[in-house]
Design a protein around this motif. Structure first.
Motif, short mmCIF file in Angstrom:
data_model
loop_
_atom_site.label_atom_id
_atom_site.label_comp_id
_atom_site.label_asym_id
_atom_site.label_seq_id
_atom_site.Cartn_x
_atom_site.Cartn_y
_atom_site.Cartn_z
N LYS A 1 32.24 81.94 53.49
CA LYS A 1 31.28 82.98 53.86
C LYS A 1 31.97 84.12 54.61
N MET A 2 32.86 83.78 55.53
CA MET A 2 33.56 84.80 56.30
C MET A 2 34.50 85.61 55.42
N LEU A 3 35.14 84.96 54.45
CA LEU A 3 36.03 85.68 53.55
C LEU A 3 35.24 86.68 52.70
N GLU A 4 34.01 86.30 52.32
CA GLU A 4 33.14 87.22 51.57
C GLU A 4 32.78 88.43 52.44
N LEU A 5 32.53 88.19 53.73
CA LEU A 5 32.21 89.29 54.65
C LEU A 5 33.41 90.20 54.85
N LYS A 6 34.61 89.63 54.88
CA LYS A 6 35.82 90.46 55.01
C LYS A 6 35.96 91.37 53.79
N ASP A 7 35.65 90.85 52.62
CA ASP A 7 35.69 91.67 51.42
C ASP A 7 34.64 92.78 51.47
N TYR A 8 33.49 92.48 52.11
CA TYR A 8 32.40 93.46 52.18
C TYR A 8 32.73 94.62 53.12
N ILE A 9 33.71 94.41 53.99
CA ILE A 9 34.12 95.48 54.91
C ILE A 9 34.50 96.74 54.13
N LYS A 10 35.22 96.57 53.03
CA LYS A 10 35.63 97.72 52.22
C LYS A 10 34.43 98.47 51.65
N ILE A 11 33.40 97.73 51.27
CA ILE A 11 32.18 98.37 50.74
C ILE A 11 31.49 99.15 51.85
N ALA A 12 31.35 98.51 53.02
CA ALA A 12 30.68 99.17 54.15
C ALA A 12 31.46 100.39 54.62
N ALA A 13 32.79 100.34 54.47
CA ALA A 13 33.63 101.45 54.93
C ALA A 13 33.74 102.55 53.90
N GLY A 14 33.34 102.29 52.67
CA GLY A 14 33.55 103.25 51.59
C GLY A 14 32.50 104.32 51.48
N CYS A 15 31.52 104.33 52.39
CA CYS A 15 30.47 105.35 52.37
C CYS A 15 30.08 105.68 53.79
N ASP A 16 29.20 106.68 53.94
CA ASP A 16 28.79 107.12 55.27
C ASP A 16 27.47 106.50 55.73
N LEU A 17 26.93 105.57 54.96
CA LEU A 17 25.67 104.92 55.32
C LEU A 17 25.83 104.08 56.58
N PRO A 18 24.77 103.94 57.38
CA PRO A 18 24.85 103.11 58.59
C PRO A 18 25.00 101.63 58.25
N VAL A 19 25.53 100.89 59.21
CA VAL A 19 25.75 99.45 59.02
C VAL A 19 25.11 98.70 60.19
N LEU A 20 24.40 97.63 59.87
CA LEU A 20 23.83 96.75 60.90
C LEU A 20 24.56 95.41 60.85
N ILE A 21 25.16 95.03 61.97
CA ILE A 21 25.88 93.76 62.07
C ILE A 21 25.05 92.80 62.91
N TYR A 22 24.68 91.68 62.32
CA TYR A 22 23.93 90.67 63.07
C TYR A 22 24.82 89.46 63.31
N GLY A 23 24.81 88.98 64.54
CA GLY A 23 25.56 87.77 64.89
C GLY A 23 25.27 87.38 66.32
N GLU A 24 25.32 86.10 66.59
CA GLU A 24 25.11 85.64 67.95
C GLU A 24 26.23 86.15 68.86
N THR A 25 26.01 86.05 70.15
CA THR A 25 27.02 86.47 71.12
C THR A 25 28.31 85.68 70.90
N GLY A 26 29.42 86.40 70.84
CA GLY A 26 30.71 85.76 70.71
C GLY A 26 31.18 85.51 69.29
N THR A 27 30.47 86.04 68.30
CA THR A 27 30.87 85.80 66.91
C THR A 27 31.88 86.82 66.40
N GLY A 28 32.05 87.93 67.10
CA GLY A 28 33.06 88.92 66.68
C GLY A 28 32.47 90.15 66.03
N LYS A 29 31.31 90.60 66.48
CA LYS A 29 30.65 91.77 65.87
C LYS A 29 31.48 93.03 66.05
N GLU A 30 32.05 93.22 67.24
CA GLU A 30 32.84 94.43 67.48
C GLU A 30 34.11 94.43 66.64
#
Length: 463
Positions: free
Chosen positions: A159-188
């Motif tokens: 699941k995390m490897l899929e999210l790492k791949d999605y970073i390129k998609i999220a970075a490839g446009c100017d649309l806003p991104v919402l990151i959901y995760g519990e405290t300490g999961t590495g959102k920043e």
């Protein structure tokens, strides 16, 4: 006097001495000398034999003791493999020093310590490879720049490897991104990686935790102020303007007051806003990344997140799983953090006990990766410099504190039979009270035979 703390993995002792002459004849040995090694009285006399005849995997090119004689200087090596005829391989750290008679080198002495007793089924060897590839401590955090990249997200989880791949998609446009995760999961960490993967990577990256600033200050910090807006107010640029051309990361947006969320809605729509006290409409070109540490729909229902803001933000979303759902990453992360804190505390932990590993796997980690890092940092900090193994006993005190703090104390769980009996007893008691102990009426309500109810009521001392 100088203590040689870095030699022999900070162990402070040796368990092997070998002296040879220029021809390679072994003149003295301590490792297999029965007079010095009374715990192993096996007769294995090697004095008088040739060094290379005894250690069949060594030659003039890879032997430190020969190199010391050849170069005329001491040579230290960590984790060298020795294989003697008819014996299993052992791993040693050794210091080879040339011996001189007058000005002439006549031989060499090798001081060593064996590590073969560490590599058994009770311990797992730590690899520093992941840390060396992702040593974030070497990364500079200059000005308003993102520090981390996607490679710094340490995972083998699907699941995390899929999210790492999605970073390129999220970075490839100017649309806003919402990151959901519990405290300490590495959102920043994900927010940094998105910025550094985008065309804006050389532009500002501004991060602001919305929960860290008082409500009455957050608006001025984000949108800036105009001179005369309030007593003492001056023209001041807000974070949105500082991030112009780059990215702004608003952490824990569910902690932002609702009236500010409505003001952010305009920024999300067309990048426009007014500073406090100003009539001038300002426009910025900024990618907005936000994070939330609770279920977004729950935050909406409980009035901490505007629904219209959520719909604007949730075009691209990243849902980071908690550590308890990616326990296959725990050992990988432990490798990374032990290697990291070895350097920070100048320790040399090379192994982790299987008992400690199992305990880490069993715990649910409500504080997620940050909590795991803290417990490993504590363990490495308290372990003696002479030790190369991290045991559960090293972190037990802190681990028990975490369990107590998180309300995960072990409790006595009733057996299933006891739970069923207690429920049955309370139900029969309730119905008998409703029917004034009329067994016939109660049996009809409970839809069981009268004789069965009478027997159970007597069993539970209810009649």
């Amino acid at each position: 006097m100088k203590l040689m703390g870095d030699l022999f993995n900070n162990r402070g002792y040796i368990d092997g001495i070998t002296i040879i002459d220029l021809k390679g004849e072994i003149l003295f040995t301590a490792k297999f000398n029965n007079k010095l090694n009374c715990d192993n009285c096996e007769n294995y006399e090697i004095v008088g034999k040739n060094f290379f005849d005894v250690y069949e995997n060594l030659n003039r090119d890879n032997s430190t003791i020969y190199k010391a004689m050849e170069l005329g200087v001491p040579i230290y090596i960590d984790s060298q493999i020795l294989k003697s005829a008819g014996r299993k391989e052992i791993k040693i750290s050794s210091l080879s020093i040339p011996i001189k008679s007058g000005k002439k080198i006549v031989g060499a002495i090798d001081l060593s310590i064996s590590e073969e007793d560490e590599t058994n089924d009770d311990y797992i060897e730590i690899s520093s490879e992941t840390f060396e590839k992702n040593n974030v401590d070497k990364l500079s955090n200059v000005g308003n720049r993102a520090k981390y990249v996607s490679d710094n997200i340490i995972t083998n989880n699907k699941k995390m490897l899929e999210l790492k791949d999605y970073i390129k998609i999220a970075a490839g446009c100017d649309l806003p991104v919402l990151i959901y995760g519990e405290t300490g999961t590495g959102k920043e960490l994900f927010a940094h990686a998105i910025h550094n993967e985008s065309k804006r990577k050389n532009k500002p990256f501004i991060a602001q935790n919305c929960a860290a600033i008082p409500e009455n200050l957050l608006e001025s910090i984000l949108f800036g102020t105009s001179k005369g807006a309030f007593t003492g107010a001056v023209d001041n640029v807000g974070l949105l303007e500082l991030a112009n051309g780059g990215t702004i990361f608003l952490d824990e947006i569910n902690s932002m007051p609702l009236h500010l969320q409505s003001k952010m809605l305009r920024v999300l729509q067309d990048g426009s806003f007014r500073s406090i006290g100003s009539k001038e409409l300002k426009t910025v070109d900024v990618k907005i990344i936000t994070s939330i540490n609770e279920e977004p729909l729950k935050a909406i229902a409980e009035g901490r997140l505007r629904k219209d803001v959520y719909y604007r933000l949730n075009v691209l979303n990243i849902n980071i799983p908690p550590l308890r759902e990616r326990k296959d990453d725990i050992l990988l992360l432990v490798n990374f953090y032990i290697s990291r804190y070895n350097k920070i505390f100048n320790k040399n932990v090379k192994y982790i006990s299987t008992d400690l590993c199992e305990r880490l796997q069993q715990y649910d980690w409500p504080g997620n990766v940050r909590e795991l890092e803290n417990i490993i940092a504590y363990g490495v900090s308290v372990v003696d410099k002479s030790k190369i193994k991290l045991e559960f006993s090293d972190i037990k005190q802190r681990f028990d504190e975490l369990i107590k703090m998180n309300g995960n104390d072990e409790v006595n769980i009733e057996s299933l039979n006891d739970m069923v009996e207690n429920y049955e007893k309370s139900l029969i008691k309730k119905v008998l009270m409703q029917t004034d102990n009329n067994v016939t009426k109660a049996s009809k309500i409970l839809k069981i035979p009268r004789q069965t109810l009478q027997r159970k009521a007597k069993q539970y001392n209810l009649i």
